[in-house]
Design a protein around this motif. Structure first.
Motif, PDB file in Angstrom:
ATOM      1  N   GLU A 124       0.899  -1.056   0.224  1.00  0.00           N
ATOM      2  CA  GLU A 124       0.066  -0.033   0.085  1.00  0.00           C
ATOM      3  C   GLU A 124       0.786   1.227   0.092  1.00  0.00           C
ATOM      4  O   GLU A 124       0.592   2.212  -0.656  1.00  0.00           O
ATOM      5  CB  GLU A 124      -0.886   0.048   1.202  1.00  0.00           C
ATOM      6  CG  GLU A 124      -1.839   1.283   1.281  1.00  0.00           C
ATOM      7  CD  GLU A 124      -2.748   1.470   0.355  1.00  0.00           C
ATOM      8  OE1 GLU A 124      -3.285   2.466   0.055  1.00  0.00           O
ATOM      9  OE2 GLU A 124      -3.023   0.477  -0.450  1.00  0.00           O
ATOM     10  N   ARG A 175       1.975   1.742  -3.603  1.00  0.00           N
ATOM     11  CA  ARG A 175       0.975   2.098  -4.394  1.00  0.00           C
ATOM     12  C   ARG A 175       0.601   3.773  -3.979  1.00  0.00           C
ATOM     13  O   ARG A 175       0.477   4.813  -4.914  1.00  0.00           O
ATOM     14  CB  ARG A 175      -0.425   1.486  -3.870  1.00  0.00           C
ATOM     15  CG  ARG A 175      -0.467   0.144  -4.716  1.00  0.00           C
ATOM     16  CD  ARG A 175      -1.866  -0.227  -4.545  1.00  0.00           C
ATOM     17  NE  ARG A 175      -2.134  -0.638  -3.304  1.00  0.00           N
ATOM     18  CZ  ARG A 175      -2.114  -1.884  -2.610  1.00  0.00           C
ATOM     19  NH1 ARG A 175      -1.373  -2.809  -3.076  1.00  0.00           N
ATOM     20  NH2 ARG A 175      -2.476  -2.094  -1.304  1.00  0.00           N
ATOM     21  N   ARG A 176       0.556   4.286  -2.655  1.00  0.00           N
ATOM     22  CA  ARG A 176       0.394   5.562  -2.280  1.00  0.00           C
ATOM     23  C   ARG A 176       1.492   6.427  -3.094  1.00  0.00           C
ATOM     24  O   ARG A 176       1.105   7.653  -3.414  1.00  0.00           O
ATOM     25  CB  ARG A 176       0.350   5.522  -0.859  1.00  0.00           C
ATOM     26  CG  ARG A 176      -1.070   5.121  -0.313  1.00  0.00           C
ATOM     27  CD  ARG A 176      -1.467   5.619   0.791  1.00  0.00           C
ATOM     28  NE  ARG A 176      -2.436   4.904   1.657  1.00  0.00           N
ATOM     29  CZ  ARG A 176      -3.074   5.241   2.581  1.00  0.00           C
ATOM     30  NH1 ARG A 176      -2.871   6.301   3.214  1.00  0.00           N
ATOM     31  NH2 ARG A 176      -3.923   4.589   3.061  1.00  0.00           N
ATOM     32  N   ARG A 196       3.126   5.791  -5.753  1.00  0.00           N
ATOM     33  CA  ARG A 196       2.731   5.975  -7.071  1.00  0.00           C
ATOM     34  C   ARG A 196       1.904   6.823  -7.666  1.00  0.00           C
ATOM     35  O   ARG A 196       1.689   7.503  -8.330  1.00  0.00           O
ATOM     36  CB  ARG A 196       2.435   4.527  -7.755  1.00  0.00           C
ATOM     37  CG  ARG A 196       3.701   3.677  -7.704  1.00  0.00           C
ATOM     38  CD  ARG A 196       3.214   2.340  -8.348  1.00  0.00           C
ATOM     39  NE  ARG A 196       4.473   1.457  -8.521  1.00  0.00           N
ATOM     40  CZ  ARG A 196       4.559   0.102  -8.318  1.00  0.00           C
ATOM     41  NH1 ARG A 196       3.718  -0.563  -7.952  1.00  0.00           N
ATOM     42  NH2 ARG A 196       5.712  -0.542  -8.627  1.00  0.00           N
ATOM     43  N   GLU A 197       0.706   6.923  -6.739  1.00  0.00           N
ATOM     44  CA  GLU A 197      -0.373   7.892  -6.986  1.00  0.00           C
ATOM     45  C   GLU A 197      -0.315   9.294  -6.243  1.00  0.00           C
ATOM     46  O   GLU A 197      -1.112  10.454  -6.545  1.00  0.00           O
ATOM     47  CB  GLU A 197      -1.524   7.439  -6.173  1.00  0.00           C
ATOM     48  CG  GLU A 197      -1.960   5.774  -6.656  1.00  0.00           C
ATOM     49  CD  GLU A 197      -2.965   5.129  -5.837  1.00  0.00           C
ATOM     50  OE1 GLU A 197      -3.399   5.744  -4.763  1.00  0.00           O
ATOM     51  OE2 GLU A 197      -3.515   3.986  -6.318  1.00  0.00           O
ATOM     52  N   ARG A 201       0.140  10.195  -3.304  1.00  0.00           N
ATOM     53  CA  ARG A 201      -0.588  10.351  -2.095  1.00  0.00           C
ATOM     54  C   ARG A 201       0.266  10.645  -0.845  1.00  0.00           C
ATOM     55  O   ARG A 201      -0.216  10.936   0.148  1.00  0.00           O
ATOM     56  CB  ARG A 201      -1.805   9.602  -1.964  1.00  0.00           C
ATOM     57  CG  ARG A 201      -2.789   9.196  -3.108  1.00  0.00           C
ATOM     58  CD  ARG A 201      -3.482   8.172  -3.012  1.00  0.00           C
ATOM     59  NE  ARG A 201      -4.276   7.776  -1.774  1.00  0.00           N
ATOM     60  CZ  ARG A 201      -4.683   6.730  -1.617  1.00  0.00           C
ATOM     61  NH1 ARG A 201      -4.342   5.599  -2.165  1.00  0.00           N
ATOM     62  NH2 ARG A 201      -5.254   6.542  -0.175  1.00  0.00           N
TER      63      ARG A 201
END
Length: 615
Positions: free
Chosen positions: A325, A328-329, A331-332, A334
């Motif tokens: 996670e 992912r964050r 990459r996004e 966030r």
């Protein structure tokens, strides 16, 4: 020795300061700016959950994120800088030794030190800190067990004829047993210690605001009933509350002190609902502006006038436990900053994310085991020989080589609880502190010590987070080391119990009640032999430097006083909450604190040590 991860930002100042905030839970040494960059914002991925706004109670000490937030929102007379040197914060006040015998210190608060609700920081705030963390006012010989919530570990409200502050012992104030004397200026407190205290500069610091605690405990409102709860406190009402607290201490007013202790112990715990605005009053560079599930928002404190002035207007601490996670964050877009535990695979995955920089370095706290000397169920570590035997089978170098070196090749063991490698006096200190005896495992010495103590195959409970692969690996290495049949010692017994296999040893059990509660099913801890129940030092530092963690996995020195079964207070005694946070994991000093919330308890594994006699 944790990889620090930053996303490249257009506003470089924000990224740099955010990195400093993550590395040390503050902005110390990163900026001396006296203005905030309008609209600046940094999102930091953290471990654990904010469970209390009081990091010094046993419940509050269960999460290092609590301490990290407290550091960002608080002030003290001294703090460690990025090089681990202690720096006096004269912008907040001064601590001055006035007598060597008896050892006496005058703590004086600067004239412009103010709480975020406009109330000056005064001697009453220091008096509350002394009362809460010295234990000097506590009612003796009180059995607190009936008042501890088995499900959460929180200490409940005590009867009006009982005074007990559930504070942090072991930082020096327990050696100041006489009531301090407030100065005539209203901003100083003279503290007489029973003996010389090396940590006198950091022993005393205002934690919770005395006017808010006394107001809530004694029914002394700080503003009109129809006023905005977030508005400034009425100066006269605040002074009345501060004076009431000072009077309660001076008069040893049991009923008033009991009420004050009850608010101090549990009034700042977060129980699901958004905290009252009154509880968010702060005197540091930041103040908490919002708390939601898995997220804490900090805003620059406009009333802060100290030397640690922030440059970032808003810092958001988002809990991200899962490594995938976290990737992912990033990459996004966030997350801006993170300081995860050393993990070569995670570091590699993050390095592949565009615009993300991964840096390996050290932080200010260290990876360790805490051993419980007193009040444990077995009393095993009451004998120093058994403690030493345990430490002789902890494979420090192997833990470093296998769990840390893949991420940071130049990582080294830490051989002092007080100083860090490179600090003045470090080499001289470790040359005479006995750490040389524990550079490598010595089963022969362990067996000999156990024979001298008349102990055979002692059982041990080690707490850690079984959902953390790194913690599981660390436990496995310690377990395997303790189970070695070297030098004629028998193979340690493998425990049985829930989720375990084998039948030759004691069952796996929680270190104390309630430690298995979790919000979701957790894997059972590894089952086999390991080591005895632990003594080192407690580590719930509330004042920590900005940059790094020390380079030592597992315990590093022969250990000092204790209060935690691989944890930081009496988790095998009456306080199960601390077990939640002890995961044989570094309590990192950044806002990425690694401790667990009430929903992430650390199970225990029971295991054996090398010893002669029947297995």
């Amino acid at each position: 020795m944790h990889p620090r991860v930053e996303r490249v930002r257009i506003l470089r100042t924000v990224a740099v300061v955010a990195a400093c905030a993550v590395a040390g839970a503050a902005l110390v040494g990163c900026t001396q700016q006296d203005r905030v960059v309008d609209g600046s914002r940094a999102t930091v991925a953290v471990s654990g959950t904010l469970t209390s706004l009081n990091p010094n109670s046993s419940y509050g000490r269960a999460s290092t994120l609590n301490a990290d937030v407290a550091y960002l929102t608080g002030s003290a007379f001294a703090y460690p800088d990025a090089g681990y040197a202690l720096v006096d914060d004269t912008s907040f006040g001064t601590a001055q030794v006035t007598s060597e015998d008896p050892f006496t210190v005058r703590y004086t608060i600067a004239d412009d030190a103010t709480w975020s609700d406009g109330v000056p920081v005064t001697a009453a705030d220091l008096m509350l800190a002394w009362a809460a963390n010295s234990g000097a006012l506590d009612t003796p010989d009180v059995d607190l067990e009936p008042y501890v919530d088995a499900a959460t570990g929180r200490l409940g409200e005590l009867p009006a004829d009982v005074v007990h502050f559930d504070g942090a012992r072991g930082r020096g104030l327990e050696l100041a047993t006489q009531a301090p004397q407030p100065g005539a200026d209203g901003r100083s407190l003279v503290l007489r210690f029973d003996e010389f205290t090396s940590g006198w500069r950091t022993a005393l610091a205002p934690g919770l605001p005395a006017h808010v605690v006394a107001s809530r405990a004694l029914g002394l409102p700080l503003r009109d009933a129809d006023a905005d709860p977030a508005s400034d406190a009425d100066p006269k009402a605040a002074r009345t509350a501060q004076d009431a607290l000072l009077d309660a201490v001076a008069d040893r007013d049991t009923a008033a002190l009991s009420a004050i202790a009850n608010v101090w112990n549990g009034g700042y715990d977060l129980t699901g609902a958004a905290p009252d605005a009154e509880l968010l009053v702060a005197n540091g560079p930041y103040r908490v502006t919002a708390v939601s599930d898995g997220s804490v928002t900090l805003g620059a404190n406009p009333r802060y006038r100290g030397s640690r002035a922030p440059a970032i207007e808003t810092i958001v601490l988002d809990t991200v436990e899962d490594p995938d996670e976290l990737v992912r964050r990033f990459r996004e877009g966030r997350v801006d900053v993170a300081s995860p535990a050393p993990d070569a695979e995670l570091a590699s995955a993050l390095a592949e994310v565009g615009g993300v920089t991964v840096r390996a370095g050290t932080e200010a706290t260290f990876e360790h085991l805490d051993l419980q000397f007193a009040d444990s169920k077995s009393g095993l570590f009451g004998d120093a020989r058994v403690r030493e035997a345990f430490l002789h089978v902890v494979p420090r170098q192997q833990l470093l080589d296998e769990l840390v070196a893949p991420v940071q090749a130049d990582a080294a063991l830490l051989d002092s609880f007080v100083l860090r490698p490179g600090a003045e006096g470090y080499e001289e200190t470790i040359a005479r502190n006995g750490s040389a005896d524990y550079q490598s495992t010595d089963v022969d010495a362990a067996v000999r010590l156990l024979e001298e103590a008349g102990v055979t195959s002692p059982e041990v409970c080690i707490l850690y987070d079984p959902a953390d692969a790194r913690r599981v690996a660390a436990f496995g290495l310690i377990q395997a080391s303790a189970a070695r049949p070297d030098s004629g010692s028998p193979t340690a017994r493998a425990p049985t119990g829930p989720g375990c296999s084998g039948s030759r040893a004691p069952t796996t059990r929680p270190c104390s009640r309630g430690t298995r509660r979790a919000s979701a099913p957790r894997p059972s801890p590894p089952c086999s032999a390991a080591t005895p129940r632990s003594p080192t030092s407690t580590t719930s530092p509330t004042r920590r430097p900005t940059s790094s963690s020390t380079a030592s996995p597992a315990p590093t020195t022969p250990a000092s006083r204790s209060t935690g079964c691989a944890s930081s207070t009496r988790c095998c005694g009456r306080t199960p909450t601390v077990c939640r946070s002890s995961r044989i994991r570094p309590s990192r000093p950044s806002p990425t604190g690694s401790a667990a919330s009430p929903a992430r308890r650390s199970p225990a594994a029971c295991c054996g040590m090398p010893g002669r006699g029947s297995p």
